[in-house]
Motif scaffolding. Sequence first.
Motif, PDB file in Angstrom:
ATOM      1  N   GLY A 305       0.846  -1.190   0.000  1.00 46.12           N
ATOM      2  CA  GLY A 305       0.000   0.000   0.000  1.00 46.12           C
ATOM      3  C   GLY A 305       0.878   1.236   0.000  1.00 46.12           C
ATOM      4  O   GLY A 305       2.091   1.165   0.235  1.00 46.12           O
ATOM      5  N   VAL A 309      -0.082   4.602   4.766  1.00 44.03           N
ATOM      6  CA  VAL A 309      -1.447   4.072   4.773  1.00 44.03           C
ATOM      7  C   VAL A 309      -1.710   3.113   5.924  1.00 44.03           C
ATOM      8  O   VAL A 309      -2.850   2.726   6.157  1.00 44.03           O
ATOM      9  CB  VAL A 309      -1.755   3.398   3.416  1.00 44.03           C
ATOM     10  N   LYS A 311       0.444   0.127   6.746  1.00 43.49           N
ATOM     11  CA  LYS A 311       0.867  -1.259   6.511  1.00 43.49           C
ATOM     12  C   LYS A 311       1.516  -1.854   7.754  1.00 43.49           C
ATOM     13  O   LYS A 311       1.196  -2.969   8.176  1.00 43.49           O
ATOM     14  CB  LYS A 311       1.849  -1.315   5.331  1.00 43.49           C
ATOM     15  N   VAL A 449      -3.638  -5.776   0.251  1.00 40.91           N
ATOM     16  CA  VAL A 449      -3.468  -4.391  -0.195  1.00 40.91           C
ATOM     17  C   VAL A 449      -4.181  -3.489   0.801  1.00 40.91           C
ATOM     18  O   VAL A 449      -5.395  -3.588   0.987  1.00 40.91           O
ATOM     19  CB  VAL A 449      -4.022  -4.184  -1.618  1.00 40.91           C
ATOM     20  N   GLU A 451      -5.716  -0.172   1.805  1.00 40.83           N
ATOM     21  CA  GLU A 451      -6.281   1.017   1.153  1.00 40.83           C
ATOM     22  C   GLU A 451      -6.468   2.134   2.188  1.00 40.83           C
ATOM     23  O   GLU A 451      -6.486   1.888   3.396  1.00 40.83           O
ATOM     24  CB  GLU A 451      -7.651   0.670   0.549  1.00 40.83           C
ATOM     25  N   SER A 587       1.084   1.580  -5.670  1.00 40.74           N
ATOM     26  CA  SER A 587      -0.028   2.138  -4.887  1.00 40.74           C
ATOM     27  C   SER A 587      -0.022   3.660  -4.877  1.00 40.74           C
ATOM     28  O   SER A 587      -0.531   4.290  -3.947  1.00 40.74           O
ATOM     29  CB  SER A 587       0.005   1.603  -3.441  1.00 40.74           C
ATOM     30  N   ASP A 590      -4.445   5.067  -8.217  1.00 43.20           N
ATOM     31  CA  ASP A 590      -5.557   4.183  -7.895  1.00 43.20           C
ATOM     32  C   ASP A 590      -6.391   3.896  -9.141  1.00 43.20           C
ATOM     33  O   ASP A 590      -6.749   4.830  -9.878  1.00 43.20           O
ATOM     34  CB  ASP A 590      -6.474   4.826  -6.853  1.00 43.20           C
TER      35      ASP A 590
END
Length: 631
Positions: A305, A309, A311, A449, A451, A587, A590
């Motif tokens: 990602g 974000v 992770k 992933v 988001e 990433s 999008d």
Amino acid sequence: MDFSLLGPVEARRDGRPIGLSGTKMRTLLAALLIARGRVVPDSRLSWLLWGVCPPTTMNAQIYTYVSRLRKLLEPEVTIARRAPGYVIETGDSRIDVVEFERLERAGRAALRAARYEEAGALLGRALDLWRGPALANTTELLVEQEESHWEEGRAAALENRVEACLALGQHQQLTAELVRLVGDFPLRERMRAQLMTALCRSGRQADALRVFHEGRRVLADELGVDPGAELTGTYQAVLDGSLGTAPAEPPARAAATAPPGLAGPVAPSSLPPDTATFIGRRRELAALQALLAPGSPVRRGLITGMGGVGKTALALRAAHTSRGHFPDGQLYVDVADRDGAARDPRVVLVQLLSALGDPAVAGEGAYGDGAYGTGVLSGAALGAGRGPGLDELVRRYRARTAGRRLLVVLDNVSGPEQLAALLPGGEEPAVLVIGHAHLAAAIGPHTTVVEPLADDDGLALLAAAVGAERVAEDLAAARQIVAYCGGVPLALRTAGARLAARPHWSPALLAGRLAAPADRLRELRFGGLDMFRSLRSWLRLTGVAEDDLRRCSVLGERVFSAATAAAVLDLPHVLAEDLLERLADASLMDPAEPVGVVSAAPLYRLHRLVFCYARALPVRIPFDAPVPVAS
């Protein structure tokens, strides 16, 4: 020539100071010295000197600063241009950081060998090199990047010196110093345990117990965690009276031995604390917990990602909630430096083997914990081709991990070559890898992933940071902040931290400051939280060229197709599509569908914070001569 970084940055020739005029010149010199012979890119120098708003003539100004330094430092020291930046060659010059590491390393080796007087002397000499806060007269940007690493190295040296002095029975002489150190480092559990030990051996058991309870309250308030094994073990030892005499055996690493007062081996655990406020991600977390559960056919997963974000937070939540499945230990290692450059795999393997108690590596004294953020080998046993090579370290690591119920979390992995050296042996250990989507080929089918958060979850995260009451007082402005942050947890936590630190600010005031894309990333920086730096590190980790991202910024935040991008960027369609897919793999772009439109062709959109980052990138211009600048 002597260089000093552990305090104000200074240079001396034959004991006489060299006039380094201006903060920026000292910052540039310090950045080159910290790199230890590696090239420092122009982009990093620009960031350290000017942050997100460099002048259009930044390359020329950097060149001018370098020219001035050359005149001051040559012939003993040379600074060479080596694309994409500069490198310093110091020859036989003395650098206090290097000397500190050498003495600290020798002191740790003496401590492990129970040579306590020698250890105390060596570590005392190392600590005497500190003349105040490191890099004190450089830019705040450099201090912010390096301060935590350097202070960690100093604090660890202090703890080891205290350990040696305690073993020599000097507890009464240490008590006053330890009271001050615990006040300076209230979250360091080992230091607090040492104060408890000194108090108990001085006949002050009640004070030792009070120090423990204060520490437990501080850890709960600041981090939301309970005391760890070492501090808890010391508390038990005070209660049962086993801490009343000096230890007869040499202290060993916490990863391989029991804490004071407890017997038996302790499984290594180097996981950072779990995130106190974890919002959303229920589906992703459940998938990772199922992957780590016993009986899962393949216990390896990739988490990817965009930068900031969440992770790592997701990986750590999954790891902490699954710790019971891994009685042989849980290991975490960040395999990149703060700028996203890959650390030497040998350094990382030494760190892992040391945590696993490998006696051969532990005896070599390699300083592999990256305490100075340089990402280079400073251990004599591994430097200059001496000591075990990469293949030998990989063999030891896989032999140590094979068949063990271990969890290994590898953060910021840059590529399959780096990953291949760090995967444990056999099928029993589980692995969570945080990195680029391309690593899926090496990990297997389990890719998560991450988001950006949905609006409601983003609002909940903001409320957790700043307080639900302040959000409720101006809900519309709070929703604007969530929108400007694009649902990215790091941005939301930064915005919340700024509001929490400024009770006189309203959410509407901060929303107004975030409104302009040109100002947004500058506003999303507070303390150690920095959205711009996170995105920059992610770009370097994924190998995305800043020029590619800068070109795409002309497309704005709207939804567009590859055909539109090809027309706007004046590229053949196939090259435009390849560019967009590379950004999507990282990433940064999008896939999107505009409302009410059905399209057979893929559609894309830059994340709004990525767009702000791309717009903030400097335009590089050629230059033929240095531009005069003021110091």
